[in-house]
Write an enzyme that holds these catalytic residues in place. Structure first.
Site, short mmCIF file in Angstrom:
data_model
loop_
_atom_site.label_atom_id
_atom_site.label_comp_id
_atom_site.label_asym_id
_atom_site.label_seq_id
_atom_site.Cartn_x
_atom_site.Cartn_y
_atom_site.Cartn_z
N TYR A 44 0.84 -1.21 0.00
CA TYR A 44 0.00 0.00 0.00
C TYR A 44 0.87 1.25 0.00
CZ TYR A 44 -3.93 -3.07 0.51
OH TYR A 44 -4.88 -4.04 0.27
N ARG A 97 2.28 7.20 7.16
CA ARG A 97 3.26 6.46 7.96
C ARG A 97 4.35 7.39 8.46
NH1 ARG A 97 3.43 2.69 3.27
NH2 ARG A 97 1.67 1.34 3.64
N ASP A 139 -3.81 -8.61 11.70
CA ASP A 139 -4.38 -8.76 10.37
C ASP A 139 -4.96 -10.17 10.26
OD1 ASP A 139 -3.97 -6.89 7.66
OD2 ASP A 139 -4.44 -8.98 7.21
N ALA A 165 -9.90 -8.34 13.06
CA ALA A 165 -9.72 -7.13 13.88
C ALA A 165 -11.01 -6.71 14.58
CB ALA A 165 -9.21 -6.00 13.00
N ASP A 170 -7.01 0.99 9.70
CA ASP A 170 -6.89 1.15 8.24
C ASP A 170 -7.60 -0.01 7.53
OD1 ASP A 170 -6.11 1.98 5.71
OD2 ASP A 170 -4.07 1.16 5.87
N CYS A 199 -10.44 4.13 2.72
CA CYS A 199 -9.85 4.13 1.37
C CYS A 199 -10.95 3.99 0.32
CB CYS A 199 -8.80 3.05 1.22
SG CYS A 199 -9.41 1.41 1.56
N1 SAH Z 1 -2.31 -0.62 6.85
C1 SAH Z 1 -1.82 -1.46 5.77
C2 SAH Z 1 -2.83 -1.64 4.65
C3 SAH Z 1 -4.16 -2.24 5.09
S1 SAH Z 1 -5.07 -2.92 3.79
C4 SAH Z 1 -0.52 -0.89 5.23
O1 SAH Z 1 -0.16 0.23 5.61
O2 SAH Z 1 0.14 -1.54 4.43
C5 SAH Z 1 -6.32 -3.75 4.64
C6 SAH Z 1 -5.90 -4.99 5.38
O3 SAH Z 1 -7.01 -5.46 6.12
C7 SAH Z 1 -5.45 -6.17 4.55
O4 SAH Z 1 -4.16 -6.55 4.96
C8 SAH Z 1 -6.44 -7.30 4.88
O5 SAH Z 1 -5.80 -8.58 4.98
C9 SAH Z 1 -6.93 -6.86 6.22
N2 SAH Z 1 -8.25 -7.33 6.66
C10 SAH Z 1 -9.39 -7.41 5.96
N3 SAH Z 1 -10.41 -7.78 6.76
C11 SAH Z 1 -9.89 -7.93 8.01
C12 SAH Z 1 -10.42 -8.28 9.28
N4 SAH Z 1 -11.72 -8.53 9.42
N5 SAH Z 1 -9.60 -8.32 10.33
C13 SAH Z 1 -8.28 -8.03 10.20
N6 SAH Z 1 -7.72 -7.71 9.03
C14 SAH Z 1 -8.50 -7.66 7.94
#
Ligand code: SAH
Length: 390
Positions: free
Chosen positions: A202, A209, A247, A274, A294, A334
Site C-alpha cells: 500500500y 506512515r 491482520d 480485527a 486502516d 480508502c
Molecule cells: N495498513 C496497511 C494496509 C491495510 S489494507 C498498510 O499500511 O500496508 C487492509 C488490510 O485489512 C489487509 O491486509 C487485509 O488482509 C486486512 N483485513 C481485511 N479484513 C480484516 C479483518 N476482518 N480483520 C483483520 N484484518 C482484515
C-alpha cells in the site's frame, strides 16, 4: 489506431468533459455511430464538434472514457509521451523511496490503467475494457519508457466484471519475482507482488506512515489493526514504540514478521479478525497511546456505503475504550464512497456512544504519487483523520 465509432453526448454535458472530467455516463450518451463493440471513438457535442478521443465500451456504466481532448493520433508514441509525463512527475514529487505509483489511471489521463513501481519491477492493473484493447499500444511504450526488468499484470479487481472482463494475473514482460524488496524512508520493505493484495503493497499510505513516525514518542504503545505487511507498524517500532499489529491475512503477517527482523525491529504480530480482536483480545495488550485503523474498502459502490459506515463505527467504538486517557487514533477510509465528512460523523457518533469527546488533530490523504485532480473527485479516495480522545 483509428477511431471506429462516434459517441454523441447529450446537450449540456460536454462542459464537464471540456473541464477535465474523464467519464461519460450511459445516460449522457445521445447516440453512437459505428460498431457496438469496444473500440477507439471520438466524442462529439450537440453541434457535431469533436471534443475528445477516447475508448468506447457499449456495456460499461461509463461507455466513453477520455484519452485526450486534443485531435492527435492514438499510437505507441502517444503512450510514450503519457508515461514520460507521469514518470517525471513522480521523480519530482516522491522522495526517499524507490517504490511509487507510476501511473494512477484517470488522474494521469490514462483511464483504466494503474502501474506501481517497486525498484526495477512494475505491477499493472487494467481496469477497463478500453485499456485492455489498447494493450498492444501501451505495453511496448511502457517497456521502452520504463526500462523495467519485469512487468506483472494483477488485474483481479471486481470492477472488471462490469466492463465485460475476467480477472487475470500473469507476466507481461520478463520474469516477475514472487516479491520485491524496496526501500521506503530507510526501511527495508517487501511488496508481495504475486500473492499479496492489490499490487503487493500500500504505497498510498506512505505520507501517513511518515506522519505517524514523527508523532510517536519512544515507549508509546501502538495497536496497528489491519496491518497487512506492517507498513505503519515498522515505522512506529523504529520510532521506539511498543507495537501490537493485527491482520486476518496469514501470508501478509509472515512477510511482516520477516520484514521486522530484516530491519532489526520487534513487533508483536497477531493473526485475527480485527473486529473481534478489538472487542476481545486487545485489552490484554493495552491500554494504548495510539490505535491505527486502516480497514479495507468494503464499499466500492454507493449502495454499500452504509455498511462501510457502520463497519467503521464498530471499529472506532471498540477502539476508544482501549486507549489511555488522551490516547490518539488514525482512522482511515480508502473508499471514495465514505467521504471525509461522513468519516468524521461516524467517529463523532462512536465517541459519543462511549461517552467521550473527540478532537480532530489533522487530516491526511493519499501520498503525492496518487495525484488527485479536483476535476475528478473520485480520484481523492484515501483519507485519514488524526483524532485525540478525552
Ligand atoms: N495498513 C496497511 C494496509 C491495510 S489494507 C498498510 O499500511 O500496508 C487492509 C488490510 O485489512 C489487509 O491486509 C487485509 O488482509 C486486512 N483485513 C481485511 N479484513 C480484516 C479483518 N476482518 N480483520 C483483520 N484484518 C482484515
Amino acid at each position: 489506431m483509428k477511431p471506429e465509432a462516434v459517441v454523441k453526448i447529450v446537450e449540456g454535458r460536454e462542459k464537464k468533459i471540456k473541464t477535465f472530467y474523464p467519464w461519460v455516463q450511459k445516460e449522457e450518451v445521445r447516440r453512437v455511430e459505428g460498431p457496438k463493440k469496444v473500440c477507439l471513438a471520438t466524442l462529439e457535442d450537440f453541434n457535431g464538434e469533436q471534443i475528445a478521443i477516447g475508448t468506447y465500451n457499449p456495456i460499461s456504466r461509463f461507455p466513453f472514457r477520455v484519452l485526450t481532448l486534443e485531435d492527435e493520433p492514438i499510437d505507441q508514441a502517444f503512450f510514450e509521451r503519457k508515461f514520460r509525463t507521469a514518470f517525471e512527475l513522480r521523480e519530482k514529487l516522491v522522495t526517499d523511496t524507490n517504490a511509487w505509483r507510476a501511473v494512477f489511471s484517470e488522474a494521469d489521463q490514462i483511464p483504466g490503467l494503474i502501474i506501481d513501481k517497486y525498484g526495477d519491477h512494475l505491477v499493472v492493473q487494467v481496469r477497463s475494457a478500453g485499456m485492455e484493447m489498447l494493450k498492444p499500444l501501451w505495453l511496448p511504450a511502457l517497456i521502452a519508457v520504463s526500462g523495467a526488468e519485469s512487468i506483472l499484470e494483477k488485474s483481479e479487481m471486481a470492477g472488471r466484471k462490469e466492463e465485460g472482463l475476467e480477472p487475470v494475473a500473469g507476466p507481461l514482460h520478463g520474469t516477475p519475482p514472487d516479491s520485491v524488496e524496496f526501500n521506503e524512508t530507510g526501511l527495508a520493505m517487501t511488496a508481495l507482488i504475486q500473492d499479496g493484495l492489490k499490487t503487493g503493497y500500500y504505497l498510498d499510505q506512505r505520507s501517513a506512515r511518515r506522519e505517524l513516525a514523527a508523532k510517536i514518542r519512544p515507549g508509546d504503545k501502538v495497536l496497528d489493526a489491519f496491518c497487512y505487511t506492517g507498513g505503519f507498524s515498522l515505522y512506529a517500532a523504529r520510532a521506539g514504540a511498543d507495537v501490537t499489529a493485527v491482520d486476518i491475512h496469514g501470508g501478509a503477517l509472515a512477510a511482516a514478521d520477516r520484514q521486522a527482523q530484516a530491519n532489526d525491529l520487534s513487533v508483536d504480530f497477531v493473526e485475527a479478525n480485527a473486529f473481534d480482536y478489538l472487542v476481545e483480545g486487545a485489552e490484554d495488550k493495552g491500554p494504548f497511546d495510539w490505535i491505527i485503523l486502516d480497514p479495507p474498502a468494503i464499499a466500492k459502490t454507493a449502495q454499500k456505503r452504509d455498511s462501510l459506515k457502520w463497519g467503521v463505527w464498530k471499529l472506532v467504538h471498540a477502539a476508544i475504550p482501549l486507549l489511555k486517557p488522551g490516547g490518539r487514533m488514525l482512522v482511515c477510509s480508502c473508499s471514495y464512497q465514505l467521504s471525509l465528512q461522513k468519516l468524521l460523523d461516524v467517529c463523532r457518533l462512536a465517541a459519543g456512544d462511549n461517552g467521550k469527546q473527540i478532537f480532530v488533530e489533522g487530516v491526511t490523504y493519499q501520498d503525492l504519487d496518487h495525484p488527485a485532480p479536483l476535476s475528478f473527485p473520485e480520484s481523492l479516495y484515501l483519507k485519514g483523520v488524526w483524532l485525540r480522545v478525552d
